[in-house]
Design a protein around this motif. Structure first.
Motif, PDB file in Angstrom:
ATOM      1  N   THR A  96     -30.777  33.095 -77.061  1.00  0.00           N
ATOM      2  CA  THR A  96     -30.381  32.931 -78.228  1.00  0.00           C
ATOM      3  C   THR A  96     -29.178  33.993 -78.429  1.00  0.00           C
ATOM      4  OG1 THR A  96     -32.307  32.188 -79.367  1.00  0.00           O
ATOM      5  CG2 THR A  96     -30.796  33.136 -80.711  1.00  0.00           C
ATOM      6  N   LEU A  97     -27.977  33.470 -78.504  1.00  0.00           N
ATOM      7  CA  LEU A  97     -26.869  34.452 -78.551  1.00  0.00           C
ATOM      8  C   LEU A  97     -26.470  34.766 -79.980  1.00  0.00           C
ATOM      9  CD1 LEU A  97     -24.484  32.824 -75.842  1.00  0.00           C
ATOM     10  CD2 LEU A  97     -26.403  34.147 -75.350  1.00  0.00           C
ATOM     11  N   LYS A  98     -26.421  36.153 -80.312  1.00  0.00           N
ATOM     12  CA  LYS A  98     -26.360  36.363 -81.802  1.00  0.00           C
ATOM     13  C   LYS A  98     -25.135  37.362 -81.961  1.00  0.00           C
ATOM     14  CE  LYS A  98     -30.895  36.557 -82.981  1.00  0.00           C
ATOM     15  NZ  LYS A  98     -32.148  36.951 -84.041  1.00  0.00           N
ATOM     16  N   THR A  99     -24.531  37.032 -82.922  1.00  0.00           N
ATOM     17  CA  THR A  99     -23.212  37.980 -83.163  1.00  0.00           C
ATOM     18  C   THR A  99     -23.518  38.415 -84.413  1.00  0.00           C
ATOM     19  OG1 THR A  99     -21.838  36.152 -84.285  1.00  0.00           O
ATOM     20  CG2 THR A  99     -21.755  36.491 -81.873  1.00  0.00           C
ATOM     21  N   GLU A 100     -22.634  38.965 -85.422  1.00  0.00           N
ATOM     22  CA  GLU A 100     -22.938  39.677 -86.905  1.00  0.00           C
ATOM     23  C   GLU A 100     -23.262  38.521 -87.691  1.00  0.00           C
ATOM     24  OE1 GLU A 100     -23.374  42.722 -87.802  1.00  0.00           O
ATOM     25  OE2 GLU A 100     -23.140  43.344 -85.828  1.00  0.00           O
ATOM     26  N   GLN A 101     -22.373  37.285 -87.382  1.00  0.00           N
ATOM     27  CA  GLN A 101     -22.390  36.187 -88.402  1.00  0.00           C
ATOM     28  C   GLN A 101     -23.100  35.037 -87.940  1.00  0.00           C
ATOM     29  OE1 GLN A 101     -18.864  37.197 -87.795  1.00  0.00           O
ATOM     30  NE2 GLN A 101     -18.885  38.625 -89.642  1.00  0.00           N
ATOM     31  N   ASN A 102     -23.103  34.488 -86.464  1.00  0.00           N
ATOM     32  CA  ASN A 102     -23.594  33.587 -86.059  1.00  0.00           C
ATOM     33  C   ASN A 102     -24.774  33.674 -85.010  1.00  0.00           C
ATOM     34  OD1 ASN A 102     -21.795  31.913 -87.567  1.00  0.00           O
ATOM     35  ND2 ASN A 102     -20.063  32.436 -85.815  1.00  0.00           N
ATOM     36  N   GLU A 103     -25.367  32.598 -84.640  1.00  0.00           N
ATOM     37  CA  GLU A 103     -26.240  32.463 -83.547  1.00  0.00           C
ATOM     38  C   GLU A 103     -26.096  31.215 -82.917  1.00  0.00           C
ATOM     39  OE1 GLU A 103     -30.693  31.903 -84.273  1.00  0.00           O
ATOM     40  OE2 GLU A 103     -30.019  33.642 -85.223  1.00  0.00           O
ATOM     41  N   LEU A 104     -26.230  31.309 -81.759  1.00  0.00           N
ATOM     42  CA  LEU A 104     -26.156  29.990 -80.742  1.00  0.00           C
ATOM     43  C   LEU A 104     -27.364  29.891 -79.739  1.00  0.00           C
ATOM     44  CD1 LEU A 104     -24.291  27.655 -79.691  1.00  0.00           C
ATOM     45  CD2 LEU A 104     -23.337  29.276 -77.992  1.00  0.00           C
ATOM     46  N   LYS A 105     -28.124  28.857 -79.915  1.00  0.00           N
ATOM     47  CA  LYS A 105     -29.174  28.723 -79.414  1.00  0.00           C
ATOM     48  C   LYS A 105     -29.029  27.769 -78.105  1.00  0.00           C
ATOM     49  CE  LYS A 105     -32.678  29.589 -82.856  1.00  0.00           C
ATOM     50  NZ  LYS A 105     -33.952  29.449 -83.256  1.00  0.00           N
ATOM     51  N   ILE A 106     -29.430  28.274 -76.893  1.00  0.00           N
ATOM     52  CA  ILE A 106     -29.134  27.652 -75.446  1.00  0.00           C
ATOM     53  C   ILE A 106     -30.455  26.965 -74.914  1.00  0.00           C
ATOM     54  CG2 ILE A 106     -28.219  27.570 -73.105  1.00  0.00           C
ATOM     55  CD1 ILE A 106     -26.468  29.615 -74.380  1.00  0.00           C
ATOM     56  N   ASN A 107     -30.800  25.945 -74.966  1.00  0.00           N
ATOM     57  CA  ASN A 107     -31.939  25.251 -74.116  1.00  0.00           C
ATOM     58  C   ASN A 107     -31.866  25.242 -72.531  1.00  0.00           C
ATOM     59  OD1 ASN A 107     -34.282  23.836 -73.222  1.00  0.00           O
ATOM     60  ND2 ASN A 107     -34.220  22.396 -74.922  1.00  0.00           N
ATOM     61  N   THR A 108     -32.335  25.942 -71.879  1.00  0.00           N
ATOM     62  CA  THR A 108     -32.066  26.094 -70.493  1.00  0.00           C
ATOM     63  C   THR A 108     -32.766  24.950 -69.647  1.00  0.00           C
ATOM     64  OG1 THR A 108     -33.922  27.539 -70.034  1.00  0.00           O
ATOM     65  CG2 THR A 108     -31.666  28.662 -70.636  1.00  0.00           C
ATOM     66  N   GLU A 109     -33.715  24.300 -70.184  1.00  0.00           N
ATOM     67  CA  GLU A 109     -34.196  23.351 -69.742  1.00  0.00           C
ATOM     68  C   GLU A 109     -33.217  21.935 -69.614  1.00  0.00           C
ATOM     69  OE1 GLU A 109     -37.466  22.828 -68.804  1.00  0.00           O
ATOM     70  OE2 GLU A 109     -37.656  25.025 -69.026  1.00  0.00           O
ATOM     71  N   LEU A 110     -32.390  21.789 -70.274  1.00  0.00           N
ATOM     72  CA  LEU A 110     -31.214  20.813 -70.224  1.00  0.00           C
ATOM     73  C   LEU A 110     -30.277  21.217 -69.246  1.00  0.00           C
ATOM     74  CD1 LEU A 110     -30.910  20.157 -74.060  1.00  0.00           C
ATOM     75  CD2 LEU A 110     -32.124  19.193 -72.639  1.00  0.00           C
ATOM     76  N   ILE A 111     -30.140  22.266 -68.668  1.00  0.00           N
ATOM     77  CA  ILE A 111     -28.961  22.762 -67.869  1.00  0.00           C
ATOM     78  C   ILE A 111     -29.246  22.649 -66.284  1.00  0.00           C
ATOM     79  CG2 ILE A 111     -27.601  24.629 -67.308  1.00  0.00           C
ATOM     80  CD1 ILE A 111     -28.220  25.909 -69.734  1.00  0.00           C
ATOM     81  N   ASP A 112     -28.354  22.135 -65.632  1.00  0.00           N
ATOM     82  CA  ASP A 112     -28.507  22.104 -64.154  1.00  0.00           C
ATOM     83  C   ASP A 112     -28.679  23.359 -63.709  1.00  0.00           C
ATOM     84  OD1 ASP A 112     -28.042  20.231 -61.684  1.00  0.00           O
ATOM     85  OD2 ASP A 112     -26.229  21.666 -61.517  1.00  0.00           O
ATOM     86  N   LYS A 113     -29.359  23.178 -62.649  1.00  0.00           N
ATOM     87  CA  LYS A 113     -29.727  24.584 -61.904  1.00  0.00           C
ATOM     88  C   LYS A 113     -28.661  25.547 -61.673  1.00  0.00           C
ATOM     89  CE  LYS A 113     -32.550  26.331 -58.012  1.00  0.00           C
ATOM     90  NZ  LYS A 113     -33.519  25.939 -56.903  1.00  0.00           N
ATOM     91  N   ASP A 114     -27.612  24.893 -60.977  1.00  0.00           N
ATOM     92  CA  ASP A 114     -26.280  25.621 -60.292  1.00  0.00           C
ATOM     93  C   ASP A 114     -25.542  26.074 -61.643  1.00  0.00           C
ATOM     94  OD1 ASP A 114     -26.921  25.056 -57.596  1.00  0.00           O
ATOM     95  OD2 ASP A 114     -25.616  23.345 -57.563  1.00  0.00           O
ATOM     96  N   SER A 115     -25.547  25.213 -62.498  1.00  0.00           N
ATOM     97  CA  SER A 115     -24.848  25.880 -63.741  1.00  0.00           C
ATOM     98  C   SER A 115     -25.448  26.833 -64.312  1.00  0.00           C
ATOM     99  CB  SER A 115     -24.729  24.657 -64.879  1.00  0.00           C
ATOM    100  OG  SER A 115     -23.737  23.576 -64.486  1.00  0.00           O
ATOM    101  N   LEU A 116     -27.088  26.763 -64.444  1.00  0.00           N
ATOM    102  CA  LEU A 116     -27.903  27.823 -65.098  1.00  0.00           C
ATOM    103  C   LEU A 116     -27.461  29.285 -64.431  1.00  0.00           C
ATOM    104  CD1 LEU A 116     -29.852  28.734 -67.081  1.00  0.00           C
ATOM    105  CD2 LEU A 116     -31.610  27.967 -65.596  1.00  0.00           C
ATOM    106  N   ASN A 117     -27.492  29.135 -63.138  1.00  0.00           N
ATOM    107  CA  ASN A 117     -26.926  30.263 -62.304  1.00  0.00           C
ATOM    108  C   ASN A 117     -25.740  31.098 -62.503  1.00  0.00           C
ATOM    109  OD1 ASN A 117     -29.584  30.401 -60.837  1.00  0.00           O
ATOM    110  ND2 ASN A 117     -28.424  29.090 -59.103  1.00  0.00           N
ATOM    111  N   GLU A 118     -24.759  29.998 -63.130  1.00  0.00           N
ATOM    112  CA  GLU A 118     -23.310  30.404 -63.434  1.00  0.00           C
ATOM    113  C   GLU A 118     -23.434  31.064 -64.748  1.00  0.00           C
ATOM    114  OE1 GLU A 118     -20.248  30.621 -62.085  1.00  0.00           O
ATOM    115  OE2 GLU A 118     -21.559  30.132 -60.157  1.00  0.00           O
TER     116      GLU A 118
END
Length: 139
Positions: A96-118
């Motif tokens: 969960t990436l949080k800023t002052e006004q927003n937040e963005l949730k990232i489900n790592t189960e959906l991400i390719d292994k190499d892309s997750l490392n990046e």
């Protein structure tokens, strides 16, 4: 840079789309009395194939020009500026990436292994205090 979906997720949408399309075509060809559900199968198949093509083209996340954007079909995408992130929480493998006004949730189960490392490398490079990030700043 694009953070890609796992190939399994993409294949599942493609397979579901093909199955629904085949069911729709078979029901239209074999039924003498056409019902609205026969066309519903075709519509569902087309929607699944559209979802597959969208995910294949845009992938899960796009990181460019200092922003991170979660690409979502049907207008559900969300975008935040990397420099404004002041907290990264990791819970059950999701970020969960949080800023002052927003937040963005990232489900790592959906991400390719190499892309997750990046993604991990990019998030670790953010200048955050050690209490506000699950990453070490020793990159």
């Amino acid at each position: 840079m694009k953070i890609k979906f796992k190939k399994k997720r993409l294949r599942i949408n493609l397979i579901f789309g093909m199955v629904w399309l085949i069911l729709g075509i078979l029901s239209i060809v074999t039924d003498e009395d056409l019902r609205w559900t026969d066309y519903g199968y075709l519509i569902i198949g087309i929607l699944y194939l559209g979802h597959y093509l969208y995910d294949l083209t845009y992938q899960y996340l796009t990181i460019e020009n200092g922003t991170i954007q979660k690409n979502g079909l049907y207008g559900f995408g969300k975008k935040i500026i990397l420099e404004e992130i002041n907290w990264i929480k990791k819970f059950a493998g999701d970020y969960t990436l949080k800023t002052e006004q927003n937040e963005l949730k990232i489900n790592t189960e959906l991400i390719d292994k190499d892309s997750l490392n990046e993604l991990n490398k990019i998030l670790a490079e953010l200048n955050l205090p050690s209490k506000k990030t699950p990453f070490t700043n020793n990159v």
